[in-house]
Design a protein around this motif. Structure first.
Motif, PDB file in Angstrom:
ATOM      1  N   ASP A  35       7.400 -10.615 -31.669  1.00 28.61           N
ATOM      2  CA  ASP A  35       6.172 -11.304 -31.226  1.00 28.61           C
ATOM      3  C   ASP A  35       6.484 -12.257 -30.077  1.00 28.61           C
ATOM      4  O   ASP A  35       5.758 -12.298 -29.072  1.00 28.61           O
ATOM      5  N   GLU A  36       7.538 -13.040 -30.227  1.00 27.56           N
ATOM      6  CA  GLU A  36       7.873 -14.003 -29.182  1.00 27.56           C
ATOM      7  C   GLU A  36       8.302 -13.299 -27.893  1.00 27.56           C
ATOM      8  O   GLU A  36       7.903 -13.698 -26.796  1.00 27.56           O
ATOM      9  N   ILE A  37       9.102 -12.250 -28.020  1.00 26.69           N
ATOM     10  CA  ILE A  37       9.543 -11.512 -26.839  1.00 26.69           C
ATOM     11  C   ILE A  37       8.354 -10.875 -26.134  1.00 26.69           C
ATOM     12  O   ILE A  37       8.240 -10.919 -24.899  1.00 26.69           O
ATOM     13  N   ALA A  38       7.432 -10.298 -26.908  1.00 25.84           N
ATOM     14  CA  ALA A  38       6.262  -9.644 -26.320  1.00 25.84           C
ATOM     15  C   ALA A  38       5.398 -10.625 -25.555  1.00 25.84           C
ATOM     16  O   ALA A  38       4.882 -10.303 -24.472  1.00 25.84           O
ATOM     17  N   VAL A  39       5.210 -11.814 -26.090  1.00 30.61           N
ATOM     18  CA  VAL A  39       4.405 -12.825 -25.387  1.00 30.61           C
ATOM     19  C   VAL A  39       5.031 -13.162 -24.044  1.00 30.61           C
ATOM     20  O   VAL A  39       4.350 -13.233 -23.005  1.00 30.61           O
ATOM     21  N   LYS A  40       6.336 -13.360 -24.026  1.00 28.18           N
ATOM     22  CA  LYS A  40       7.037 -13.698 -22.782  1.00 28.18           C
ATOM     23  C   LYS A  40       6.943 -12.554 -21.779  1.00 28.18           C
ATOM     24  O   LYS A  40       6.646 -12.765 -20.588  1.00 28.18           O
ATOM     25  N   LEU A  41       7.206 -11.326 -22.236  1.00 32.24           N
ATOM     26  CA  LEU A  41       7.216 -10.191 -21.308  1.00 32.24           C
ATOM     27  C   LEU A  41       5.818  -9.848 -20.817  1.00 32.24           C
ATOM     28  O   LEU A  41       5.642  -9.456 -19.658  1.00 32.24           O
ATOM     29  N   LYS A  42       4.819  -9.971 -21.680  1.00 31.62           N
ATOM     30  CA  LYS A  42       3.445  -9.691 -21.248  1.00 31.62           C
ATOM     31  C   LYS A  42       3.011 -10.649 -20.144  1.00 31.62           C
ATOM     32  O   LYS A  42       2.357 -10.251 -19.165  1.00 31.62           O
ATOM     33  N   ALA A  43       3.412 -11.913 -20.263  1.00 27.80           N
ATOM     34  CA  ALA A  43       3.068 -12.897 -19.230  1.00 27.80           C
ATOM     35  C   ALA A  43       3.717 -12.527 -17.893  1.00 27.80           C
ATOM     36  O   ALA A  43       3.105 -12.679 -16.829  1.00 27.80           O
ATOM     37  N   ILE A  44       4.946 -12.040 -17.951  1.00 33.73           N
ATOM     38  CA  ILE A  44       5.630 -11.625 -16.713  1.00 33.73           C
ATOM     39  C   ILE A  44       4.953 -10.395 -16.126  1.00 33.73           C
ATOM     40  O   ILE A  44       4.728 -10.300 -14.918  1.00 33.73           O
ATOM     41  N   ARG A  45       4.606  -9.449 -16.981  1.00 35.30           N
ATOM     42  CA  ARG A  45       3.954  -8.215 -16.511  1.00 35.30           C
ATOM     43  C   ARG A  45       2.610  -8.515 -15.875  1.00 35.30           C
ATOM     44  O   ARG A  45       2.201  -7.840 -14.919  1.00 35.30           O
ATOM     45  N   VAL A  81      17.549   0.202 -30.030  1.00 37.44           N
ATOM     46  CA  VAL A  81      16.451   0.067 -29.074  1.00 37.44           C
ATOM     47  C   VAL A  81      15.469   1.228 -29.195  1.00 37.44           C
ATOM     48  O   VAL A  81      14.273   1.063 -28.943  1.00 37.44           O
ATOM     49  N   ARG A  82      15.968   2.408 -29.559  1.00 35.87           N
ATOM     50  CA  ARG A  82      15.049   3.540 -29.750  1.00 35.87           C
ATOM     51  C   ARG A  82      14.032   3.243 -30.849  1.00 35.87           C
ATOM     52  O   ARG A  82      12.917   3.771 -30.835  1.00 35.87           O
ATOM     53  N   ASP A  83      14.430   2.399 -31.778  1.00 42.25           N
ATOM     54  CA  ASP A  83      13.577   2.072 -32.915  1.00 42.25           C
ATOM     55  C   ASP A  83      12.611   0.937 -32.596  1.00 42.25           C
ATOM     56  O   ASP A  83      11.421   1.015 -32.921  1.00 42.25           O
ATOM     57  N   PHE A  84      13.089  -0.127 -31.934  1.00 41.74           N
ATOM     58  CA  PHE A  84      12.195  -1.277 -31.751  1.00 41.74           C
ATOM     59  C   PHE A  84      11.541  -1.363 -30.372  1.00 41.74           C
ATOM     60  O   PHE A  84      10.560  -2.089 -30.213  1.00 41.74           O
ATOM     61  N   PHE A  85      12.013  -0.639 -29.366  1.00 36.56           N
ATOM     62  CA  PHE A  85      11.318  -0.645 -28.079  1.00 36.56           C
ATOM     63  C   PHE A  85       9.874  -0.139 -28.203  1.00 36.56           C
ATOM     64  O   PHE A  85       8.967  -0.701 -27.581  1.00 36.56           O
ATOM     65  N   PRO A  86       9.602   0.939 -28.990  1.00 37.96           N
ATOM     66  CA  PRO A  86       8.201   1.332 -29.153  1.00 37.96           C
ATOM     67  C   PRO A  86       7.340   0.229 -29.751  1.00 37.96           C
ATOM     68  O   PRO A  86       6.196   0.033 -29.326  1.00 37.96           O
ATOM     69  N   GLU A  87       7.880  -0.493 -30.725  1.00 39.07           N
ATOM     70  CA  GLU A  87       7.115  -1.589 -31.311  1.00 39.07           C
ATOM     71  C   GLU A  87       6.846  -2.679 -30.286  1.00 39.07           C
ATOM     72  O   GLU A  87       5.743  -3.239 -30.226  1.00 39.07           O
ATOM     73  N   LEU A  88       7.839  -2.979 -29.464  1.00 39.48           N
ATOM     74  CA  LEU A  88       7.676  -3.993 -28.431  1.00 39.48           C
ATOM     75  C   LEU A  88       6.647  -3.544 -27.400  1.00 39.48           C
ATOM     76  O   LEU A  88       5.812  -4.341 -26.943  1.00 39.48           O
ATOM     77  N   ALA A  89       6.696  -2.265 -27.041  1.00 43.30           N
ATOM     78  CA  ALA A  89       5.734  -1.725 -26.079  1.00 43.30           C
ATOM     79  C   ALA A  89       4.308  -1.823 -26.620  1.00 43.30           C
ATOM     80  O   ALA A  89       3.370  -2.164 -25.876  1.00 43.30           O
ATOM     81  N   HIS A  90       4.114  -1.532 -27.901  1.00 46.64           N
ATOM     82  CA  HIS A  90       2.777  -1.641 -28.482  1.00 46.64           C
ATOM     83  C   HIS A  90       2.307  -3.088 -28.520  1.00 46.64           C
ATOM     84  O   HIS A  90       1.105  -3.365 -28.346  1.00 46.64           O
ATOM     85  N   ARG A  91       3.221  -4.016 -28.739  1.00 49.18           N
ATOM     86  CA  ARG A  91       2.830  -5.423 -28.740  1.00 49.18           C
ATOM     87  C   ARG A  91       2.421  -5.886 -27.341  1.00 49.18           C
ATOM     88  O   ARG A  91       1.490  -6.671 -27.191  1.00 49.18           O
ATOM     89  N   ILE A  92       3.147  -5.423 -26.313  1.00 46.32           N
ATOM     90  CA  ILE A  92       2.805  -5.793 -24.936  1.00 46.32           C
ATOM     91  C   ILE A  92       1.510  -5.114 -24.514  1.00 46.32           C
ATOM     92  O   ILE A  92       0.649  -5.720 -23.862  1.00 46.32           O
ATOM     93  N   GLY A  93       1.361  -3.847 -24.888  1.00 45.95           N
ATOM     94  CA  GLY A  93       0.117  -3.123 -24.648  1.00 45.95           C
ATOM     95  C   GLY A  93      -0.142  -2.817 -23.188  1.00 45.95           C
ATOM     96  O   GLY A  93       0.779  -2.642 -22.390  1.00 45.95           O
ATOM     97  N   ASP A  94      -1.404  -2.724 -22.844  1.00 44.57           N
ATOM     98  CA  ASP A  94      -1.840  -2.481 -21.472  1.00 44.57           C
ATOM     99  C   ASP A  94      -1.246  -1.191 -20.910  1.00 44.57           C
ATOM    100  O   ASP A  94      -0.831  -1.125 -19.758  1.00 44.57           O
TER     101      ASP A  94
END
Length: 935
Positions: A174-184, A565-578
């Protein structure tokens, strides 16, 4: 009890155990017992007179439970079934691929009751052929290490303070997604940088980064092999890696490669060298500043002055032409220069000239050149960091490669070969990838290094932290993956300074299986699963000269909460969305792997294909003919339909080169602009000056090659079209107290990533400096003395690369100091008198107790991410005999104890101005003897 008393007690314990075992056996024979019988529950007779109370007093504390790799010593009551004859009964044999060095050999894991109990080589692997080195054998240390990270961590103290708390994966993502979404969303996605060390999941990383929209993917290529790759690409274009066909050769001319210990091809390459020598009568001649195990096992070894490999090679070329031993037909037909041009190029490069700069006798240079030429075409050169990791490394390796063209061994069986398949067979196609982003970062593509990224993305990793410090680039988030840059990067202190600075790196996520020096400067640490717990398709450039596909598969379930990363990158991508989530349609990793491997053909014997076949066999190899003389492959009528041939015989189709007219035959040729082996490279000269090379690129057919972008304008470099040689400024006319520092790697270690493995660290854990006895005598130093080493920045780069200057440098100063370090020395004949050598991999300040040579955990804060109760190793307490108890007092230090010293503290950031290869072997140092004193 003193150390001496403890050791004497241990010796008596072992001697008593051996005596008891022997006497029990004799007693059994006397009573008519069969010593081969095992598994009996009857108590064994103990020889009368054994004082069991005394035996129990001197024995060590029993180990707690079962521990991987620990052999429980037999005592007087030991069963005859020792070692356990049923240990491997009912095991599952699961294929995989090692990742404890860059060679990625095929392996077989023995799994029993869900636990990995042994790893061995997979004979189905066409590269390694079932061999496995010491690093691969230490897999159990890696998998079940007590201090392995098993849970996510979040920093709670100051960065670099080492204070952490355990968090959940949901909290971390959750924390990583918030940071990366803001950058994106900020219109600057390039300010998210992903920095990898040894990467074997390229598809997974690429998918996430391009879906995010960043091209700031950083690596360590320039710290490894940039010059060698650039030299090969200059000649070949289609491959950056030569595959010397040593198994079928008659002569191997080695410049600075330590293939028997530390080479990207390691076991596959070393085993073939030995087969070529002992089954084919090949001669191995090595030029290396230091006597490596490869040099020591060669037929002849010469120790040239550092960085003079290219001079020796050019002089050998001069000799081959002078003796008329060159291959006229190959030169005139398949290179883009004539014999007369080569004679003119090399006319001044006599053996006497090379002897004057290298110290190798002219007669030896001449003799070896003649031997090499007479063995052709079954003759090959080989080289590696010993020749390439210099400021003149690009030219060193071009000069070495030239020898193969002179004798016509290029692409020949037993000669200097290559393969366009540098990894997994292209039959295995990844599911569709997102479109590549058009972002740009000076970190990923620095304009000062013209050959770093034009053929393929090699990147110049050693300048990353300096450019951040200089403000030349900005980051909002930094994600590191299997990286330990503070221990493996030059200028350790600068790396630490930048990683600790939250203004320069506001948010740092570290993905690693262990808490290391990189994790120490992170904000969130994610526990990565080991190579024994995750999926990949993998392969290296094949020494069989045909492509193959290997499978890395979970042999056991990931320990704790470790994830790939193969396991959690998809979850991170869904959290970032867009839109990122659309690139992860698979329900799980296995479905993705099934898609990736679906083209693997059926085994007619088993009827299995695709992933099922790989799960069964571990590796599949193509049945293509070996990649010999590909330039002679004839083009088909379909190839030639609609093609044109120009006045130089170059055949193009739709403006793209496909081959060359060779007499009355239309053939493939080389994939270069001239469709020949390019001794003269107009491309490197023009690209260095930022000129348009579109016409050359089109004729080569290698359309992924690119011109330098507009951001490179004004950063021109002069790159000679021909193979030449020069000696860097700082290495000319060394002062009496100046030496050239070189580095090397032992056969049991892989940079800084294996010092945490107990079996390997016990073999090599310390790295005193090597000095030639003549040098030591001249400087008044004896074996075992402590010295202080002072290192200096490159004078050559002060002129050639002004962007590397520091604010605190004083104008007019010739030498600018990098750092100082105190180390003990060992003297030995096996090093050039003008050099000083230290091995790398040592000197960890984090990265587990084993790497730090301490019996007690030395990184207590990070242990909240471990499970030391479930996974423990009492053997540390008993057998870490190399712990340093001196407390920094050199008068109390014992040789071969401690965790060694990080040589990279001394080495300056020194990229070759052409490719960006780090010049690890050109650092000038001064040394002074220090009196033994308390530090």
């Amino acid at each position: 009890m003193s150390k001496d008393q403890t050791q004497e007690s241990r010796r008596r314990f072992f001697a008593l155990g051996a005596a008891i075992g022997a006497s029990s056996l004799l007693a059994g024979l006397a009573n008519g017992q069969d010593p081969k019988q095992s598994g009996s529950d009857k108590p064994k007779r103990i020889k009368q007179g054994i004082d069991l109370d005394k035996w129990n007093r001197i024995k060590a504390t029993p180990y707690r439970g079962d521990m991987p790799g620990v052999c429980k010593l037999p005592g007087p009551h030991a069963k005859r079934n020792w070692p356990d004859r049923d240990k491997y009964k009912n095991v599952k044999k699961i294929p995989g691929m090692c990742q404890l060095c860059s060679t990625v050999c095929g392996i077989i894991g023995y799994v029993k009751d869900g636990r990995l109990i042994k790893v061995e080589g997979n004979p189905n692997d066409p590269n390694s052929r079932g061999y496995l080195c010491a690093r691969g054998q230490a897999a159990l240390n890696h998998q079940y290490h007590p201090e392995r990270l098993l849970y996510p961590l979040k920093r709670v103290g100051k960065r670099g303070e080492g204070k952490w708390k355990r968090i959940t994966w949901d909290e971390a993502l959750d924390e990583i997604a918030v940071k990366l979404k803001a950058i994106r969303d900020s219109d600057h996605p390039e300010e998210f940088a992903f920095h990898q060390g040894r990467l074997r999941s390229k598809d997974a990383v690429k998918r996430f980064l391009v879906a995010f929209g960043t091209s700031t993917q950083l690596n360590h290529r320039a710290l490894c092999s940039g010059n060698r790759r650039a030299a090969n690409l200059t000649y070949l274009w289609e491959s950056d890696w030569d595959l010397n066909d040593v198994e079928h050769t008659k002569y191997i001319l080695n410049f600075g490669s330590n293939a028997f210990e530390a080479h990207q091809g390691h076991i596959p390459f070393a085993s073939r060298i030995q087969k070529g020598r002992f089954e084919n009568g090949a001669k191995l001649v090595t030029f290396d500043v230091r006597m490596s195990n490869t040099a020591g096992a060669s037929d002849e070894w010469f120790s040239p002055f550092p960085g003079t490999d290219g001079a020796i090679a050019l002089a050998m070329g001069h000799t081959i032409l002078a003796e008329n031993l060159h291959d006229v037909d190959f030169i005139e037909t398949w290179t883009n220069v004539s014999v007369d041009e080569l004679r003119e190029l090399l006319k001044e490069n006599t053996p006497e000239w090379a002897a004057s700069v290298s110290g190798v006798a002219a007669d030896d240079i001449r003799r070896i050149a003649i031997e090499f030429a007479k063995a052709a075409p079954r003759a090959t050169t080989m080289c590696n960091r010993g020749s390439s990791a210099h400021l003149n490394g690009f030219y060193n390796d071009r000069a070495i490669g030239l020898l193969n063209a002179l004798v016509g061994s290029v692409g020949k069986k037993g000669g200097w070969c290559w393969s366009p398949w540098s990894g997994v067979d292209p039959i295995a196609k990844t599911p569709p990838m997102p479109p590549s982003p058009k972002t740009h970062s000076v970190l990923e593509d620095p304009p000062e290094y013209p050959l770093a990224n034009v053929w393929r993305r090699m990147r110049v990793g050693e300048i990353i932290y300096l450019y951040l410090l200089q403000g030349r680039a900005k980051l909002q988030a930094y994600m590191t993956y299997n990286l330990d840059s503070p221990i493996t990067w030059p200028e350790e202190s600068l790396t630490q300074q930048v990683m600790c600075d939250e203004k320069l790196i506001p948010f740092h996520v570290c993905i690693n299986a262990f808490y290391n020096e990189t994790a120490h400067y992170a904000d969130i640490v994610l526990p990565w699963s080991t190579y024994l717990e995750r999926w990949d398709l993998d392969a290296r450039a094949s020494y069989n000269l045909r492509p193959y596909v290997g499978l890395r598969t979970p042999m056991v379930k990931p320990l704790g909460e470790s994830r790939d990363v193969r396991d959690f990158f998809p979850e991170l991508a869904h959290r970032i969305g867009d839109g990122m989530e659309q690139w992860y349609p698979e329900k799980d990793v296995r479905e993705y792997m099934e898609k990736w491997s679906e083209n693997i053909p059926e085994n007619p014997t088993t009827g299995k294909s695709g992933l099922d076949r790989l799960l069964d066999e571990g590796v599949w190899e193509s049945e293509l003919e070996p990649f010999y003389e590909p330039y002679e492959i004839q083009l088909s009528k379909e190839d030639l339909a609609g093609s044109q041939t120009d006045e130089n015989g170059i055949i193009t189709k739709d403006g793209i080169g496909i081959g060359i007219q060779h007499g009355d035959r239309a053939v493939r040729g080389f994939k270069t602009p001239s469709r020949k082996f390019e001794i003269r490279s107009a491309f490197v000269n023009r690209i260095g000056k930022n000129k348009d090379c579109s016409d050359l690129i089109a004729r080569s057919g290698m359309t992924k090659t690119s011109n330098r972008p507009d951001s490179h304008a004004g950063h021109d470099s002069e790159i000679d079209e021909m193979p030449i040689w020069f000696l860097p400024v700082e290495m000319q006319n060394l002062a009496d107290d100046e030496l050239v520092m070189t580095s090397f790697k032992w056969n049991v270690h892989n940079h800084g990533r294996t010092m945490n493995l107990k079996w390997l660290a016990e073999i090599v854990h310390s790295n005193p400096a090597w000095l030639n006895p003549k040098t030591a005598e001249r400087l008044g130093i004896q074996d075992g003395d402590w010295i202080e080493i002072t290192s200096y920045h490159s004078v050559h780069l002060q002129e050639k690369a002004p962007h590397l200057r520091r604010e605190d440098w004083k104008e007019g100063t010739t030498r600018h100091e990098v750092s100082k370090m105190r180390v003990p020395i060992v003297t030995m004949q096996g090093i050039h008198p003008s050099a000083i050598a230290m091995s790398n991999s040592c000197g960890h300040t984090q990265y587990t107790s084993v790497a730090q040579a301490t019996k007690e955990p030395a990184t207590a804060g990070a242990l909240v991410g471990s499970d030391t109760e479930t996974y423990h190793d009492d053997d540390w307490q008993r057998n870490m005999w190399w712990e340093d108890k001196s407390g920094g007092d050199t008068s109390k230090w014992k040789p071969n104890t401690g965790n060694g010293w990080n040589q990279n503290k001394l080495l300056p950031i020194a990229p070759d101005p052409i490719s960006g290869q780090q010049a690890f072997h050109d650092t000038i140092v001064r040394i002074t003897k220090i009196e033994v004193e308390s530090a």
